[in-house]
Design an enzyme around this catalytic site. Structure first.
Site, PDB file in Angstrom:
ATOM      1  N   GLU A 195       5.669  56.668  25.396  1.00 48.66           N
ATOM      2  CA  GLU A 195       5.570  57.119  24.298  1.00 48.66           C
ATOM      3  C   GLU A 195       6.290  57.315  23.582  1.00 48.66           C
ATOM      4  O   GLU A 195       6.121  58.706  22.771  1.00 48.66           O
ATOM      5  CB  GLU A 195       4.080  57.785  24.578  1.00 48.66           C
ATOM      6  CG  GLU A 195       3.024  56.567  24.622  1.00 48.66           C
ATOM      7  CD  GLU A 195       1.426  57.633  24.266  1.00 48.66           C
ATOM      8  OE1 GLU A 195       1.244  58.406  24.633  1.00 48.66           O
ATOM      9  OE2 GLU A 195       0.740  57.193  24.875  1.00 48.66           O
TER      10      GLU A 195
ATOM     11  N   GLU B 132      -2.181  51.431  29.154  1.00 52.20           N
ATOM     12  CA  GLU B 132      -2.944  52.523  29.428  1.00 52.20           C
ATOM     13  C   GLU B 132      -4.116  52.290  28.983  1.00 52.20           C
ATOM     14  O   GLU B 132      -4.306  52.052  27.692  1.00 52.20           O
ATOM     15  CB  GLU B 132      -2.422  53.842  29.274  1.00 52.20           C
ATOM     16  CG  GLU B 132      -1.392  54.345  29.938  1.00 52.20           C
ATOM     17  CD  GLU B 132      -0.972  55.733  29.038  1.00 52.20           C
ATOM     18  OE1 GLU B 132      -1.164  56.711  29.006  1.00 52.20           O
ATOM     19  OE2 GLU B 132       0.627  56.244  29.804  1.00 52.20           O
TER      20      GLU B 132
HETATM   21  C1  GAL Z   1      -1.511  58.689  26.889  1.00 52.57           C
HETATM   22  C2  GAL Z   1       0.038  59.571  28.068  1.00 52.57           C
HETATM   23  C3  GAL Z   1      -0.643  59.975  29.410  1.00 52.57           C
HETATM   24  C4  GAL Z   1      -1.899  60.023  29.290  1.00 52.57           C
HETATM   25  C5  GAL Z   1      -2.858  59.816  28.148  1.00 52.57           C
HETATM   26  C6  GAL Z   1      -3.753  60.662  27.947  1.00 52.57           C
HETATM   27  O1  GAL Z   1      -0.829  58.970  25.353  1.00 52.57           O
HETATM   28  O2  GAL Z   1       0.936  58.227  27.981  1.00 52.57           O
HETATM   29  O3  GAL Z   1       0.561  60.398  29.558  1.00 52.57           O
HETATM   30  O4  GAL Z   1      -1.289  61.620  28.855  1.00 52.57           O
HETATM   31  O5  GAL Z   1      -2.756  60.005  27.035  1.00 52.57           O
HETATM   32  O6  GAL Z   1      -4.861  59.917  27.615  1.00 52.57           O
END
Ligand code: GAL
Length: 668
Positions: free
Chosen positions: A153, A310
């Site tokens: 990110e 994710e």
């Molecule tokens: C994302 C991040 C992850 C984790 C996740 C939690 O933005 O890339 O490492 O922190 O959020 O929702």
């Protein structure tokens, strides 16, 4: 799954942090057993593992990682291997404090958190290059490793001297001479004329310097994209210098405003993104359209299938309230990504963290760690469903409609003073128009002004205030050749440096639109006005709709009026117009209207222009409809984003959709 990764099937899995469990081999073993049962076939490893890779400077340990990748691979699970630049070890920050970011208030931060390094620091670039190269040399060729996950990110800005210097050099490249920059930026305004590039400073806070000079703000934002991309190129170079040619991605964020992701399209082999929709916070179908827009936006970056890198099967603990997901929503949210072109459904996190900020974040395996767990069971069900979808072969989403969403234009709108400093309604108008198109049963591709418009039948470009070079010409050619173009108020007002066009606007397009925009009106909060149907306009439109926020007054030349304003001193003047130009048509929507207006208008336009709908029948509100090729078959996805059963009566499906249920059928 994908033409880049060369696997046929969907990938299911997510971020896995075995580095936090190295002293608990029994847990690592059980994780794999549970992954296999859930049909997990991919995990992302090492995203924040730098201190495990290099606990002290120059001493590298990858043997633990190799063992984990081996075990996963032997159980049919691939690895997406991350470069660890997203969080640096303490020794690195202590020894080389210049790797830490300087904030907008010109103060250097201390060690802590993550994602806060300087993008121009030569030490940080060197250290990242070394660790990436070692990682690639040691494990890059492992058959289990299918993709590089570069950093995590990317985002944020650094204001240190080195970044300031890089900004000045970037400006020199862009403008060549300081005179040219002064002319383009009209720095005579408030006596801001620069004598040299060395005098230019990045924007500051209100007390600390320049915070309101539009061309400076806009170009700083462009520079931040440039320097972040440059940093990423250095990361990828380390892998290629190690002789590794595996594809690379980096995970993008929801509607992230800090970078122009489109500019990364030539350095990522596949686009991936992290989705944390706020399910249940608003009406779920509204959240679903908002999420769908993001999926389409990500697919539009390379005009290809993408990866959902994710997401979360249940509560997201950094959101203000950690709301549990309703049963089946995880499955339907995952399949929604697939419907919009994702070749993966991946989660953060595979196993709930033991401690730290993310210990209460939802996960596929909770701290309970057993199989009789509601969320784990839901994940198993989704894993099986994805497996059942069979070969996906990177099937495309068939589209005839493009939606122009241009980050540079958005930046200019956000930083503009007037016509509505409180809220320009960018998101609101975007959502309304996107939803109108989707309710007309269309798939939509999100493009920006650098994209070609040829090949689409309908192009929608709301709030296109700043036109990037060449955009007006593309619109002209598109309409001339028979395309249907739809825009809104505040169209074609400024050039690429946010400088007002002189003469009639929309700049270079008054003949295509058949009108001249005269004045724009910002409405106070709570003011609700009306637009009224003009005589002879289509029956598909209602007699009146309400509007708020903003509207544009216009003087038509050849455009025909479909609706007029019903309020204020401009009552009776044209509000919604259509112009026939060349072989095509151009619509101008002068006000920020209620949702029903866009739904009715697009329904009319789609019918009139003879666009292909995914299905002909209109669906009840609450059901999202999309289609995508899986193999050679176009599949139709019907998804119930409500808590109620919904009866569906269509040629492709006749039956009931349970709460949060998805059915996938063949398009007939
Ligand atoms: C994302 C991040 C992850 C984790 C996740 C939690 O933005 O890339 O490492 O922190 O959020 O929702």
């Amino acid at each position: 799954m994908n033409d880049v990764i060369k696997l046929d099937n969907f990938l299911f899995g997510g971020d896995y942090n075995p580095d936090q469990w190295l002293k608990s081999p029994e847990i690592l073993k059980k994780d794999i057993e549970m992954f296999v049962e859930a049909r997990v076939n991919v995990v992302s490893l090492g995203i924040f593992a730098w201190s495990a890779y290099e606990p002290v400077e120059g001493e590298f340990h990858f043997e633990w990682l190799k063992e984990i990748i081996d075990n996963l691979y032997n159980n049919g699970i691939y690895t997406v291997l991350a470069t660890p630049s997203g969080a640096r070890p303490k020794w690195l920050a202590d020894k080389y404090p210049e790797v830490l970011r300087v904030n907008k208030d010109r103060r250097r931060i201390g060690f802590g958190m993550r994602h806060n390094h300087c993008h121009t620091s030569s030490v940080y670039r060197e250290k990242v290059y070394i660790i990436n190269r070692k990682l690639a040399e040691t494990l890059g060729d492992h058959p289990g490793v299918i993709l590089w996950h570069i950093s995590n990110e990317y985002g944020g800005e650094c204001y240190c001297d080195s970044c300031q210097k890089a900004f000045q050099n970037w400006l020199k490249d862009r403008y060549q001479t300081i005179d040219r920059l002064n002319d383009e930026w009209v720095t005579a305004f408030w006596s801001h004329t620069y004598n040299s590039f060395e005098q230019i400073e990045a924007p500051g806070t209100m007390e600390l310097g320049e915070w309101a000079m539009n061309p400076l703000l806009l170009n700083w934002r462009r520079f931040v994209t440039f320097i972040t991309k440059d940093f990423m190129k250095n990361e990828i170079k380390a892998l290629r210098d190690a002789g590794n040619q595996k594809p690379a991605t980096t995970n993008f964020m929801y509607d992230y405003d800090g970078l122009n992701y489109k500019k990364f399209s030539d350095i990522v082999d596949i686009v991936s993104w992290d989705n944390y929709s706020r399910w249940h916070k608003f009406e779920d179908i509204e959240v679903a359209y908002d999420t769908a827009f993001q999926h389409d936006l990500m697919r539009g970056i390379k005009h290809k299938p993408f990866m959902l890198m994710e997401s979360c099967p249940t509560a997201v603990n950094w959101q203000s309230i950690s709301k549990l997901r309703w049963p089946r929503l995880a499955e339907t949210a995952g399949l929604q990504a697939v419907a919009h072109g994702s070749d993966t459904v991946m989660y953060f996190q595979m196993r709930q963290a033991r401690a730290g900020m993310e210990k209460l974040h939802g996960a596929l395996i909770s701290s309970y760690g057993e199989k009789d767990d509601r969320i784990y069971e839901e994940c198993v069900s989704l894993g099986k469903r994805l497996e059942g979808l069979g070969r996906c072969n990177s099937g495309q989403v068939p589209v005839q409609t493009a939606f122009v969403y241009d980050r540079e234009n958005i930046w200019a709108l956000e930083d503009s003073f007037g016509p509505r400093n409180k809220d320009m309604g960018i998101k609101s108008l975007t959502n309304k128009m996107y939803k109108g198109l989707r309710r007309a049963n269309l798939n939509v591709e999100i493009v920006d002004m650098e994209d070609e418009l040829t090949g689409y039948k309908l192009v929608v470009a709301p709030l296109a205030y700043l036109h990037r070079a060449g955009f007006a010409d593309k619109v002209r050619k598109f309409v001339t050749a028979g395309g249907v173009f739809v825009t809104s108020y505040w169209f074609g007002i400024v050039d690429e440096d946010d400088k007002m066009h002189l003469g009639a606007v929309p700049h270079e397009l008054t003949d295509v639109m058949g009108l001249r925009e005269t004045e724009v009106d910002g409405l106070f909060d709570g003011m609700k006005y009306k637009i009224l149907k003009a005589q002879g306009a289509t029956d598909k439109l209602k007699e009146e709709y309400s509007f708020d926020m903003l509207c544009n007054l216009v003087e038509p030349t050849t455009a025909k009026t479909l609706m007029t304003y019903g309020s204020d001193f401009y009552a009776g003047t044209p509000a919604v117009l259509v112009n026939e130009f060349g072989e095509g048509k151009a619509y101008y929507l002068g006000a920020h209207a209620e949702d029903a207006f866009y739904e009715d208008l697009f329904d009319y336009i789609v019918e009139e222009a003879g666009l292909d709908r995914i299905i002909e029948e209109k669906l009840p509100y609450g059901v999202e409809l999309s289609s995508r090729y899986l193999g050679d078959q176009e599949k139709v996805f019907l998804q119930n984003f409500t808590r109620n059963e919904i009866a569906i009566d269509t040629k492709v499906y006749n039956g009931t959709l349970k709460a949060y249920e998805t059915v996938v059928c063949d398009k007939c």
